[in-house]
Design an enzyme around this catalytic site. Structure first.
Site, PDB file in Angstrom:
ATOM      1  N   GLU A 150       0.477  -1.824  -0.250  1.00 56.99           N
ATOM      2  CA  GLU A 150       0.468  -0.534  -0.261  1.00 56.99           C
ATOM      3  C   GLU A 150       0.863   1.258  -0.025  1.00 56.99           C
ATOM      4  OE1 GLU A 150      -2.581  -0.394   3.170  1.00 56.99           O
ATOM      5  OE2 GLU A 150      -4.502  -1.902   2.447  1.00 56.99           O
ATOM      6  N   GLU A 306      -6.683  -7.954  -0.956  1.00 57.30           N
ATOM      7  CA  GLU A 306      -7.554  -7.367  -0.043  1.00 57.30           C
ATOM      8  C   GLU A 306      -8.590  -6.996   0.392  1.00 57.30           C
ATOM      9  OE1 GLU A 306      -4.619  -4.604   3.006  1.00 57.30           O
ATOM     10  OE2 GLU A 306      -2.735  -5.362   2.249  1.00 57.30           O
TER      11      GLU A 306
END
Lengths: 673, 673, 673
Positions: A150, A306
Site C-alpha cells: 500500500e 485485500e
C-alpha cells in the site's frame, strides 16, 4: 490462463506466520486447504524477522512456512518484506525517517516510516529483495511477487533535506535550466524567481498560499519517488526470478499516486478494497474502483489482494458485513474482472494495531459464523473457476488524469471554489452509468479513444494541448464527448489557456464561460430542460454563453436564471456536451442517458433498479444489491448458473443480495486464453 | 478526629500573599477570621519568591504570613511551592522544559512547565521542599502539607530525550529483557521488533497508528513519572515533618493518572472540583467524583481542596453559581464525605491568567454578594462540625481500573468504535444509582469484593486473569456482577484472551459475542424486555448468543432485531449480568434496579425525584436538587437539622436547592473518632 | 487638490508587468488610456527582478514600463518592491524566515516570508528602496510611493531568536527595569517572576494559558516591529523624494496592527477592501471600514488601493460581483470619502497563486463583460471628478482602541466568555447608525472628543485612567457616551481597576456589576423597556445594580429576570448609557436611536430602508442597496446628478443598486481645496 500459474480463481489472504508459534502454522495450512484457499500473501511485515541485524538474513523460518503451505496445496504471493524497516534500521539511519511539511520527523512505532527518496532505505530494500528472491525464485509454491505494501497509505511525501535534493534533481531533469522552471512555475508572481535549482525547496509550510505549479510538480515528484522505490525492487525480481508476475497492492482510486504510471510497471494489477458496510451506496463506489483496476491493467483480469471478511478497525465506527453482504461484494469483484478474492488477513491477530480487524479465521476459531462464511466463499470461487481469464468490454470511457486531479485539488484554496472534489464528480457520473448497467472503462488523457462510442471527462481542469487535440479529433471523427465545469482551463504547467474559458475545449464545446458562479456547500440551483424536465445542480454554476452549441438545459432560478446550463455542440461527425453544474442523480441520468443513446451506447442488459449486470466473456453476472427480491429475465431464455449449478429458465427471481453467474446453457463455458 | 488536627470541618481557600502588598495581608487575616476560615493553602506558586536565585532561599516573607494567619486562628495547608519552576530555572535548564509528541519544546510563561523525568527538576523540588519543611515543620499553624498542584493538568507526558531514557529504564524494570517486551508489545505485527531496549522510543507522532501496548505502557510510565516527582517530595516531608498529613490535590475522575496508586501514597485524599453551573446534571457527576475521592482514601473523610465560589475563567463561557447553588453544591461535598470546603481562591487577583476566576473575597470587596455568601458558608460549616470524621457505607461497588481505561481509549482509533468513553459509561451507570439514592463505592480491579452485594463494571475492556478469577469467585460465592459491552477482552498486555468473546468473562456471563455492531454517533437501537418494557440503547450492540444465560432484554429493531441484548447468568450462588449496549436512563434504571433488588441492595431512603440522600455515620443529608419544593418523610418521625437547628417532625418541606442535615433527635451527635 | 497631483478621482489597479512579455505592455498602456485609468500601482512584487542577485540592481525594465505608462497619461503609485524578498535572500539569510509559536520556520514559496525584526531584512529593503527612489524620484509619472504590501496579512508576528531579542529590547525601553515589568505583568501569579530581561521570551506555545500582559505587550511589540519596517523605508523616501506622498495599503479593520499609530506615519491612508458578494450585509461592513479609513486620515480623502473587479480567489467559494453590485460598491467608497478606486489587478494572471482572481482586463480580454464594466467605471469616475477633495463631517464618534481590542481577545480563553469579538460588537452598533443614515467617525481612546455630540464605545475592556478621565469630563461637559458590557475593567497593564465593576466607568455610568452572566453561543435573553418594547440580547448579561442611573430596559427572562439591562445616567451636563448585553438590530436601533436623539444628533437625511446617504462637501450620494426601486425626496427640490448629468426634480426613483450623486443645482460644484 489466469494471472498466475495457479489454476482457477485465487482465494486466500495475508498470512503473517511470525505472529504465531510454529505449531499454529500446521493448523493454519490444514484449515486453508479445508477452506479451498490456494494462495496466501506471506511476509509483508517480516523484515525485522528476516534481517534481525544489519546484513544478517534469516530466511529459514519463512522457508519452512512456504514449504508447509505448498504441502497443503497453497501457493504464495511472496512479499519482498520491505513495507516497514526494522527498529535497528531507523536507529542507524534516523535521517531515513520521513519529515512533514512542518518539519516534524516522524517516529518509528507504526509502519511505512521511511523517506521515499532515502538512498539507504532503497539500498536496504534492494538487498533484502535480493536475498528473498535468491532463496525463493525456484520454489514451486511461488506464484507471484508482492513488493512493499500500500504505497502512499501513510507517507505520500517527505520534506526532509534528502527529499529536497531529490526534488531538485527531478526538476533539473524535467526543466533542464532554471529559467524554464521559472516560466513553468510563473515565479514572476509574488517575486518567486529562482536563480538556480539550488534555491528550490519542497513546498514546506509557508506564510500563505504557495506556488500552484510547485505544488503540482511536488505531487508528480512524490509519486515518482515512491515509484522509484518500487522499481528498484522490481528490477531485482525481474533479474533473479524472471517470469514470475510482480504486483504491489493499490488502494482503489487513490489521489496521491499516478496509477497509470505505476500500473505500467506491474505484471498484475491488484487492489485493496474496503467498502464501508455503513454506506448504502458502497457497492457503486466499489464497482467504479474495480473498473479502474481492470482498466489500469488494460482490460486484463486483476486481483482483489485485500478485502475485509467483515469489519475493519480503522474507521470511527466499524460495522461488520452481513454474510450476504460479504458474499455479494466479494463476487462483485469477480463480476468486474477480478480473478481472485484475497483478504486481510487469514488469522485474526491477538495483539498489535489491527487485532480488531476481522479475519478469515476469527478470534473465536472455527466455531464461528466467520469461519462458515470463509468455507462458503471457497466453494463459490471453485464453482466460478471457469470465469478465470475472461474479460469484459466497454464502449464508454471515463477519462481520469492524475495531473489534472492534482492541479484541481492541491491548490484549491486559491480556486474559484475549494469544494471541487474530482473523485466525487467522477463517482457521480459513474453512478449514472452503473444505474443503467452501462459498462465503462477508465482511460488516461493520452489514450487512443478510437474504440469508444463516448468519452466522459467529469472534470479535466488541466488539459494539455495534446489532450485537447486528441479529444477534438475524436469528436470530429464521430465520437461523443462530455465534460463538466472547470475543465479545459489550464495546461501542463497550470497556466491558463488563451482566450475565453473553457480554453482548450472552447471551440469543441461551442460555448464560452464569462464567469464562474460556484455554489456554497449544500446550495443547489434549479435547472430545466427544453421539454420541461426539472432537476437540481450542485457544486458549481457558469455564466455561460453558447456560440455554436445548443442548450439542453437552462438554469431555472438564481442570478443565472434562464441562462444555458447544459449544452450540446454538434462538431464534425460527433457531439460535445458540457455540464456547467453537477446535476443530481436524476438529472445526470437524463443528460448522460440522452448523450449515450445518441452515441449508440447500449447497456449490458435490462434489469430492475439495484440489480447489477456484468459481462465477462460469455458469462453474465447478475447481482441484486436491493433489499427486496428482484425478477430478472434470462437473455436467450435459458442459462446455467455456475454458482448454484441450476439450469435457469426464462426468468429468475433473485433474493436480496443474491448473485447468479449465467453461462449460456447448455454450452460448455469458454474462457479467454 | 478530623483529617488534620484542626477541629470540626475545614473552611478556606488558596491564599497567594505574594500578589499583594503586605498591608493587605492583615486585612486578609482579619476577614478570614470574620468568615470562619480555619485553613488556607499557602505558597502553591511561591517558588520564584522563595528561591529568587539558584540556591538562595528567602522564606521570611512566607513566615510572616503564616505567623499572621495563625495569630488570627487560621491554620495552613502549606505548599512545598514546587508547582511551577521559576524563570531562572528554565533558562539554566532548558532541557527540563517538556516536549510534545511532535517535538515542540513548550515554553515558560504558563505553569507546570517541566519534564516529569527531569533529574534537575526533581532535585530542585526536593531542595526547596527541604528548605520549606525545615523552616515550618514545627510551626503551630502547620496542619497539612500540599505537594505541587494538580499533577497532570497541563503536562501528562513528555517526549524529550530524558523522558525517553527514563521510559527505557522503566521498561527494562518491567520486562527484564527485550524479548519479553517484544512479546508483550506484539512487535511481530508490522515489523516492530526491537533488538534492545536502546532502540525503544516514546510513542512520538508516527506515520500511522502506533503500537497499542506501547501506548498503554507509555501511560503507565507517565503516571509513574509524575508520581515519582510527588514521592521525592513526600519522602522529604515524612523525614523532616513526621506526623503532619500530606496531600496533593486530585482533579476528580482524571484519565491520565492512576489515582489508586497515587492515593496509596497520600495521607489525605483531596480533590479540586469544578462542576459547571451550565450543566443541569453537574451535581450527579459531582457526586460520582466525590464517591471516588472517598473510595480512594478507603472510606476516610476526604478534603475538597479547591472549588470555585462562583464562576471559573477557563471554560468558553463561564456562568456564575447562584447563591443557592453554591450552598447546595458545597454541602453536597460534606454529605459525600468531605471534611472541609476549600476554594480557589481567597482573594480575587487583579492581574494574571486567573483574574477573572471568582474568589471568596471578590474584586468588589466586602460590599458584595460574594462576600455575604462566604460568610454564610462559614456559619453553615460551623453548624455541621459534628459531622467531621463520620463515614458512609455502601453495598454496591463500581470497578474502575486505569489500565483498562487507558487500553480502551488510547488506542481507540484502532478499535471497533472510537466512541467508547469509559468515564461517560461509568457516569451513565452511576446516574442510575444516584437517582435511586443507592450508595456506592469505587473499587480497583484487585479489590477484595467480599463486602459488596453487587459489583458493577460499566466497562472493563482489559481484565487480567487475576481480575477474572476474582470476579468469578465473587459471583460463585453469591455476589452479583454486572458489566457492559467491550469488557473482558484483553489481558494486561492488551492481547486478546483466548476463544470467543468476551474472553475473560465468557463463562461467567454465559454468553458469546459473534461480532460487534457499534452504533454511530447519535444512533440508537430499540430494546424490549420479556415483559414488554421498551427503551433504547446507544454506543454499541453485540451479535450475542446465550450459552447458559437467560435473556433479560432483546434488540427490537435493526440488523440484530430479536437477538439477546441484556442477559443474566445464574452462576454458582450469584448472578452475572451483561449489557451489550448502553441503555438510556430509564432502561438502565430498570435493568440495574432489577439486578440490585435481586442482590438485596437497599437505597439510603425514599425521596422524591431530584432529592439526594447521603448518610454519614448517624447523619442523614437531604439535598433538593430540583427547582421545586419537595416533601421528605423524616425517618423515625423526628430529627434535629444541624444546619437550621430546627427540630423536625414527620415531614419536612425542602425548597429548591435547600439542604438539611438530620441528626437523630434528641440524641447528641456522634462522630467516628 | 486631491491626494496626489493627479487631478480628479484616481482610477486604476495593480500592474505587474514582469508577468508579461514586453509587447503586452504596449497593449496594456493603450487599454488603460481607453478605460480612463490615470494611476497604476507598479512593482509591488518586483524585488526578484529589480535585484536579481545580492546588490545587483536592474531597474531599466521598470523604467521602460513607467515611461510607457506616462506616455499614455497614466501616473504611477510606485512600489519600493519590498513585499517579498527573493529566493537568493532567503537562502543567504535563512534566519530571516519567520518562525511560528511552535517553532516552525516558515518556508519560501508564498509571500511575506520575513521576520519583521530581522536586521538583514530591513537593511535589504532600505537598500532597494534607495535604489528605486534614486532612480524614480524625479520621474513625471511618479504620483505616490507604495511601501511593501498589506503588512500583517500572513505574518503578524515572529517567534525566532532575533525577534525574541528585539522583544526584550522593546520591553527594556518600555519598562526600564525588570521589577517594573514584573509588576506590569503580574508575574507573582503562577511563579512567573523574571530576574532580568534576559530571561524573557516571546509567548511561544506553553503547557497552558499564558500571561495576559505578556500577550498584550507581544501584540504591541509585533505591531511596532512591522511599523519599524515601514518607517525604515519611509525615511528613505522622505529623504530622497520629498513631497511625494507615501502610503502602504491597509486591510480594513484589521486586528493585529494599531492603525492609529500607522496612519500617523502615512501621507495618504489607503485600503484594500474585499467585501464578500455572498454576504447580504457586506455593504454595511464596508461602510464601516471606509469610515475608519477616513477617520485614520483625520477626515482627509483616502484611497481605495485594492478591490476586486469581481470574484476573489481566496475564499472557500468565490462568487463574482454583478455589474450593478460592482458599480454600487465602487461608488460607495467615493461616497464615504475615497478619492480613487483602484483594483487588484489590471490584467488577470495566467499563472501563480492568484490567477483565478478577477481583474480589470479579464482572461477573455476586451470581448468580455468584465472589460465593459471597467470602461463604465472609468466614465463614472470622470463624471464624479468634482467630488475629489471634498470631505464629510460627523457628530458621532465610535471609539476604537487597539490596546483594548488586543486585551479583550488575545487572552479570551481566560475571560468570562471567549465569545466577545470586538469587531463584531462595533459592527453591530455601527449597523444601527448606518440604517439611520447617521454619519460617524472613528476616534482613538486619546482623542479630543469635544467636537462630537455623542461618543460610542461598543467595547472598551481596557480603559486607562486617562481615557476614563477624558470620557468623564466629556460627558460632564454635556456629551453623550454609550458603552457596552465588559468595558472599563482593566488598565494599560490588563490589571483590574479598583473596586466594583465596571471600574473606570462605574461612577460615570452610575451602575455596579455584581457578576457577569455571559450567554452561550446562540443563546439569547429577552429584554423589555419601560414602555413595553421587547427585544433580545446576545453574547452577554450582567447582574447589574443601578446606583445613580435609571433603567432603560430590563431583562425579561432567565436568572436575571426583572433586573436592569440597559441604563442611562445623567452625569454633569451630559448622559452616560450602558448596555449590558448586545441587543438585536431592532433593540440597538431603539436604544441608540433614543440616546442620539437626546444628544441632538441628526441623520444625513431621510430615505427608505436600504438607501444609504453620504454627504461629501456639497454633494449628496444616494445609494440604493435594496433589491427594489426606492423613491427618494431630493433636498431642496432640485439637484444635478453628476453621474447621469440629469437635472432632478422633487423626487427621484432609484432602481436596485442605482447610485446618484446630487450636486445642488444649478450651482457649479465646489471642492474643498
Amino acid at each position: 490462463m489466469g494471472i498466475t500459474r495457479v489454476p482457477g480463481l485465487l482465494y486466500g489472504g495475508d498470512y503473517n506466520p511470525e505472529q504465531w508459534p510454529e505449531h499454529v502454522w500446521a493448523e493454519d495450512a490444514r484449515l486453508m486447504a479445508e477452506a479451498g484457499v490456494n494462495l496466501v500473501t506471506v511476509g509483508v511485515f517480516s523484515w525485522a524477522r528476516l534481517e534481525p541485524e544489519p546484513g544478517v538474513y534469516r530466511l529459514d523460518g519463512l522457508a519452512r512456512v512456504v514449504d508447509l503451505l505448498w504441502e497443503h496445496g497453497v501457493a504464495v504471493d511472496l512479499a519482498t518484506a520491505t513495507a516497514s524497516p526494522p527498529a535497528w534500521f531507523v536507529r542507524e539511519h534516523p535521517e531515513a525517517l520521513p519529515v512533514t511539511a512542518d518539519g516534524v520527523r516522524l517516529e518509528f512505532g507504526s509502519r511505512q516510516h521511511y523517506c521515499p527518496s532515502s538512498p539507504v532505505f532503497r539500498a536496504a530494500t534492494v538487498a533484502l529483495a535480493e536475498q528473498v528472491a535468491t532463496r525463493f525464485a525456484g520454489h514451486p509454491a511461488l506464484a507471484m511477487w508482492h513488493i512493499s505494501n500500500e504505497y502512499g497509505d501513510h507517507i505520500t511525501e517527505c520534506f526532509c533535506e534528502v527529499s529536497a535534493a531529490d526534488f531538485r534533481r527531478w526538476l533539473a531533469e524535467r526543466y533542464g535550466d532554471v529559467e524554464t522552471l521559472n516560466h513553468a512555475w510563473g515565479t514572476d508572481f509574488w517575486s518567486q524567481r529562482y536563480g538556480s535549482f539550488a534555491e528550490v525547496e519542497p513546498p514546506r509550510t509557508a506564510p500563505g498560499p504557495g506556488n500552484p505549479t510547485q505544488a503540482l510538480d511536488w505531487r508528480r515528484f512524490s509519486s515518482d519517488a515512491l515509484l522509484a522505490c518500487y522499481q528498484a525492487e522490481k528490477d531485482v525480481l525481474d533479474r533473479l526470478s524472471p517470469g514470475v508476475p510482480v504486483t504491489t497492492n493499490f488502494m482503489s482510486m487513490m489521489k496521491h499516486l499516478d496509477y497509470w504510471a505505476w500500473a505500467a510497471r506491474e505484471d498484475v494489477v491488484s487492489d485493496d478494497a474496503y467498502p464501508d458496510p455503513a454506506d448504502p451506496n458502497a457497492h457503486i463506489t466499489a464497482a467504479m474502483n474495480y473498473d479502474l483496476m481492470r482498466s489500469l491493467g488494460g482490460g486484463k483480469p486483476w486481483l482483489l489482494l485485500e478485502q475485509a471478511p467483515s469489519a475493519v478497525s480503522w474507521r470511527d465506527v466499524n460495522i461488520p458485513k452481513t454474510d450476504a453482504q460479504y458474499r455479494l461484494w466479494s463476487l462483485q469483484t469477480v463480476a468486474r474482472g477480478a480473478d481472485g478474492v484475497m483478504h486481510f488477513q487469514w488469522r485474526a491477530s491477538r495483539a498489535g494495531a489491527e487485532k480488531w480487524h476481522s479475519a478469515m479465521l476469527p478470534h473465536a476459531g472455527t466455531a464461528s459464523r466467520g469461519w462458515r462464511r470463509t468455507l462458503r466463499m471457497g466453494a463459490d470461487l471453485k464453482a466460478l473457476a471457469p470465469v478465470a481469464g475472461s474479460r469484459g468490454t466497454a464502449k464508454v470511457a471515463i477519462m481520469l488524469d492524475w495531473d489534472s486531479w492534482w492541479a484541481a485539488e492541491f491548490d484549491a484554496e486559491q480556486h474559484p471554489s475549494n469544494l471541487v472534489r474530482v473523485r466525487e464528480l467522477i463517482r457521480a457520473w459513474y453512478g449514472a452509468l452503473w444505474a443503467a448497467n452501462i459498462a465503462c472503462d477508465f482511460v488516461p488523457a493520452d489514450a487512443d479513444l478510437g474504440g469508444y462510442r463516448a468519452v466522459l471527462a467529469p472534470n479535466l481542469y488541466l488539459a494539455t494541448a495534446a489532450t485537447a487535440a486528441s479529444v477534438t479529433s475524436y469528436v470530429d471523427a464521430g465520437g461523443t464527448f462530455a465534460t463538466g465545469f472547470f475543465s479545459g482551463l489550464v495546461d501542463e504547467h497550470d497556466h491558463l489557456h488563451d482566450g475565453a474559458y473553457p480554453g482548450a475545449f472552447r471551440d469543441l464545446l461551442g460555448v464560452t464561460v464569462d464567469e464562474f458562479w460556484p455554489l456554497h456547500d449544500g446550495e443547489h440551483v434549479g435547472l430545466r430542460t427544453a421539454d420541461g424536465e426539472e432537476f437540481t445542480g450542485g457544486v458549481w454554476r457558469d455564466h455561460l454563453d453558447t456560440t455554436t452549441a445548443e442548450t439542453i438545459a437552462s438554469y431555472a432560478d438564481g442570478p443565472l436564471d434562464g441562462r444555458p446550463a447544459v449544452t450540446r455542440n454538434a462538431f464534425g461527425a460527433g457531439a460535445a456536451w458540457y455540464l456547467s453544474t453537477l446535476p443530481d442523480a436524476a438529472g445526470l441520468a437524463g443528460v448522460l442517458g440522452r448523450a449515450l443513446r445518441e452515441a449508440g451506447v447500449e447497456p449490458v442488459g435490462a434489469a430492475p433498479a439495484g440489480v447489477e449486470l456484468c459481462r465477462r466473456g460469455g458469462y453474465l453476472f447478475v447481482l441484486n444489491h436491493g433489499d427486496r427480491p428482484a425478477e430478472f429475465t434470462v437473455p436467450g431464455g435459458r442459462a446455467l448458473d455456475l454458482l448454484s449449478g441450476e439450469q435457469l429458465g426464462d426468468r429468475v427471481l433473485l433474493g436480496p443480495a443474491e448473485v447468479r453467474c449465467l453461462a449460456p446453457a447448455p454450452s460448455t463455458t469458454e474462457t479467454t486464453p
